[in-house]
Design an enzyme around this catalytic site. Sequence first.
Site, PDB file in Angstrom:
ATOM      1  N   LYS A  83       0.857  -1.192   0.000  1.00 44.35           N
ATOM      2  CA  LYS A  83       0.000   0.000   0.000  1.00 44.35           C
ATOM      3  C   LYS A  83       0.892   1.240   0.000  1.00 44.35           C
ATOM      4  O   LYS A  83       1.777   1.384   0.859  1.00 44.35           O
ATOM      5  CB  LYS A  83      -0.836  -0.046   1.283  1.00 44.35           C
ATOM      6  CG  LYS A  83      -2.232   0.497   1.158  1.00 44.35           C
ATOM      7  CD  LYS A  83      -2.976   0.147   2.443  1.00 44.35           C
ATOM      8  CE  LYS A  83      -4.324   0.773   2.492  1.00 44.35           C
ATOM      9  NZ  LYS A  83      -4.932   0.621   3.815  1.00 44.35           N
ATOM     10  N   VAL A  84       0.661   2.107  -0.980  1.00 47.64           N
ATOM     11  CA  VAL A  84       1.443   3.352  -1.048  1.00 47.64           C
ATOM     12  C   VAL A  84       0.465   4.528  -1.077  1.00 47.64           C
ATOM     13  O   VAL A  84      -0.636   4.404  -1.609  1.00 47.64           O
ATOM     14  CB  VAL A  84       2.352   3.398  -2.310  1.00 47.64           C
ATOM     15  CG1 VAL A  84       3.338   2.240  -2.328  1.00 47.64           C
ATOM     16  CG2 VAL A  84       1.535   3.411  -3.602  1.00 47.64           C
TER      17      VAL A  84
END
Length: 217
Positions: A83-84
């Site tokens: 997850k960014v």
Amino acid sequence: MKFFADTAEIDEIAELNDLGMVDGVTTNPSLILKSGRDILEVTREIAGMVEGPVSAEVVALEADDMLAEGRKLAEIAPNIAVKVPLTWAGLKTCKALSAEGTMVNVTLCFSANQALLAAKAGATFISPFIGRLDDINIDGMELIADIRAIYDNYGFETQILAASIRSANHMKDAALIGADVATAPPSVIRKMADHILTDKGLEVFMKDWAKTGQKIL
Ligand code: E4P
């Protein structure tokens, strides 16, 4: 619509998973804090329990550092989605990790333009935050509809992961619009089973059944 459990609490995930209600899990730094667990350990444990994607979030802010963290998280298990955040650095990291074959969930999305950029960067999932938009009097569900229309216009394969879900109604509305996935706290998923008429109907059936004096077992 796939259901992801938005939690890092092992017991809650296990209960829903046994019922076949969990197609994946999402975590974030706040949920890791709440769990009181080490991120690498708890992510490994969740990824071992659940077959589908398990999102684990990077915490670096610069692209190079994000990429290094993302690679480390991706090593935990093949079903990890890194997850960014939806920043320019996050988009660069998304592009690089996607090219390496890692699933990427681009999070903290609050506009259709941001979602368009994430799709162009090869995101596996885009996470528009419904509840946090509702909190500031912007219709979060409208954003889900806009992204659905834009992705369908151009055939983007990035999956819309409706996030920051606060109610069972959010689940229904996201499903009506055609979100690919909704991630919700386990309490919200359980609430989807509730209906006052179910409770009242059951009460009447139980009273009438008692009057019959019969037993099934
Ligand atoms: C999803 O990936 C996010 O972690 C989550 O849905 C955020 O929800 P909140 O706005 O209720 O914290």
